[in-house]
Write an enzyme that holds these catalytic residues in place. Structure first.
Site, PDB file in Angstrom:
ATOM      1  N   THR A  14       0.855  -1.196   0.014  1.00  0.00           N
ATOM      2  CA  THR A  14      -0.020  -0.043  -0.286  1.00  0.00           C
ATOM      3  C   THR A  14       0.816   1.372   0.265  1.00  0.00           C
ATOM      4  O   THR A  14       0.492   2.183  -0.457  1.00  0.00           O
ATOM      5  CB  THR A  14      -0.798   0.149   1.127  1.00  0.00           C
ATOM      6  OG1 THR A  14      -1.685  -1.165   1.305  1.00  0.00           O
ATOM      7  CG2 THR A  14      -1.755   1.371   1.382  1.00  0.00           C
ATOM      8  N   ASP A  91       0.531  -7.011   4.922  1.00  0.00           N
ATOM      9  CA  ASP A  91      -0.467  -8.099   4.771  1.00  0.00           C
ATOM     10  C   ASP A  91       0.499  -9.375   5.324  1.00  0.00           C
ATOM     11  O   ASP A  91       0.337 -10.153   6.246  1.00  0.00           O
ATOM     12  CB  ASP A  91      -1.166  -8.458   3.665  1.00  0.00           C
ATOM     13  CG  ASP A  91      -2.335  -7.754   3.436  1.00  0.00           C
ATOM     14  OD1 ASP A  91      -2.684  -6.717   4.417  1.00  0.00           O
ATOM     15  OD2 ASP A  91      -2.819  -7.573   2.491  1.00  0.00           O
TER      16      ASP A  91
HETATM   17  N1  ASP Z   1      -2.720  -5.451   0.658  1.00  0.00           N
HETATM   18  C1  ASP Z   1      -1.416  -4.636   1.126  1.00  0.00           C
HETATM   19  C2  ASP Z   1      -0.128  -5.325   0.920  1.00  0.00           C
HETATM   20  O1  ASP Z   1       0.025  -6.291   1.839  1.00  0.00           O
HETATM   21  C3  ASP Z   1      -1.736  -4.047   2.381  1.00  0.00           C
HETATM   22  C4  ASP Z   1      -0.668  -3.308   2.801  1.00  0.00           C
HETATM   23  O2  ASP Z   1       0.429  -2.667   2.380  1.00  0.00           O
HETATM   24  O3  ASP Z   1      -0.895  -2.773   3.699  1.00  0.00           O
HETATM   25  O4  ASP Z   1       0.567  -5.477   0.015  1.00  0.00           O
END
Ligand code: ASP
Length: 340
Positions: A14, A91
């Protein structure tokens, strides 16, 4: 005095994503975006170099191939840098941190993973502070010139945690991580306070890149039907099984399940017992409902997180062929992942 050098490795997540107005989804952006969003980076008294994944990934895509890539980058740039910051999706960050802690042993320099819950271009982003403080930690030194942090750690929302003790606890909160069985290595307030009694001291840096992912993870639940999982207990396909059990390592008394485990171990398989509780430790034999595990040679995983157990198993199988040696590696504390 020479400016400390920090290598930033951008893997995705993210933190480097922006809203795509046409699709309405978050997509990875060019790494330079971070510099535009956090111009203060340039004001830190640190010499920065960056390496970006050719195609940044959501951390759900992480796997041993990526872990090897990251470990190799750090190994290749180890001498020329004082510390490393890995920008990574939250994640699976705890898995990557755990894997790296077994692949990069005996570090005398910090490897700090960080990311954010909100993209860096959002007004209320948590990414800005996470990145800036991570760089500060990655360049922090003791008065004798040694690095303050000499291990793999996760920095998120004011806490620096040991990487292989950390778990993601919230999909939304800025405080997304916790380290239930080990205290923070450092806490960031007005000053960054390092908790020196928790820190690992350096010894003999070594790279291990062999990982064997023929590992299964099985969470026990009331009503668990052993026959559904029979095909897992096949040593020709699966070399190691992690059982996530109740409380201090307990499971239902079930002859069919016990038989599967006993035969699997006799065939050369390895079974590791960790707790599905957030904190505390497996103590096989404490209750009748775990004494069978003890009797047939299931390894008690102590207070390891699931993330650490999975990655340690891959590391242990990747670097050893003998069943007894793998069992020994699993039982030992290697990189601070286990209290024993
Ligand atoms: N879906 C994202 C990832 O883990 C969530 C994040 O970056 O916090 O890449």
């Amino acid at each position: 005095m020479q400016q400390p050098k920090v290598l930033i490795i951008y893997t995705g997540g993210t933190i480097g994503m922006v809203n795509d107005p046409t699709s309405g989804t978050l997509t990875a952006f060019n790494f330079n975006h971070l510099y535009q969003q956090i111009p203060e980076i340039k004001r830190l008294n640190v010499q920065l170099e960056t390496i970006s994944f050719e195609k940044p990934v959501d951390s759900s895509e992480m796997n041993p191939t990526y872990w090897k890539q990251i470990a190799q980058i750090i190994f290749d740039h180890y001498e020329s840098n004082n510390g490393f910051v890995i920008l990574h999706g939250s994640d699976t960050m705890a898995y990557t941190a755990s894997a790296l802690s077994f692949m990069l042993q005996g570090l005398s320099k910090p490897v700090i993973l960080t990311g954010s819950q909100l993209p860096i271009d959002e007004i209320r982003t948590d990414g800005r502070e996470n990145v800036l403080t991570s760089i500060e930690i990655a360049s922090a030194k003791n008065s004798d010139g040694s690095s303050k942090i000499q291990e793999v750690a996760i920095y998120f929302e004011n806490n620096l945690f040991r990487g292989n003790r950390t778990t993601k606890i919230s999909a939304n909160a800025f405080e997304a991580f916790s380290s239930p069985n080990f205290p923070p290595l450092a806490t960031a307030g007005i000053h960054i306070k390092y908790h020196s009694n928790t820190l690992i001291k350096a010894n003999n840096f070594q790279l291990f890149t062999e990982l064997d992912n023929r590992v299964a993870l099985l969470k026990i639940f009331p009503g668990f039907n052993a026959s559904v999982y029979q095909s897992l207990f096949d040593i020709t396909k699966i070399k190691g099984i992690i059982l996530e059990t109740f409380g201090a390592g307990n499971a239902p008394t079930d002859r069919a399940f016990d038989d599967l485990i006993e035969k699997y171990i006799a065939d050369g398989g390895i079974v590791l017992n960790i707790t599905q509780c957030n904190s505390g430790s497996v103590e096989q034999g404490l209750y009748e409902t775990s004494s069978f595990f003890q009797k047939v040679g299931v390894i008690g995983g102590g207070d390891m997180t699931t993330e650490a157990a999975v990655c340690k198993f891959m590391y242990a199988l990747g670097n050893n062929t003998n069943q007894e040696t793998v069992k020994k590696v699993l039982s030992q504390n290697i990189s601070g992942e286990l209290t024993n």
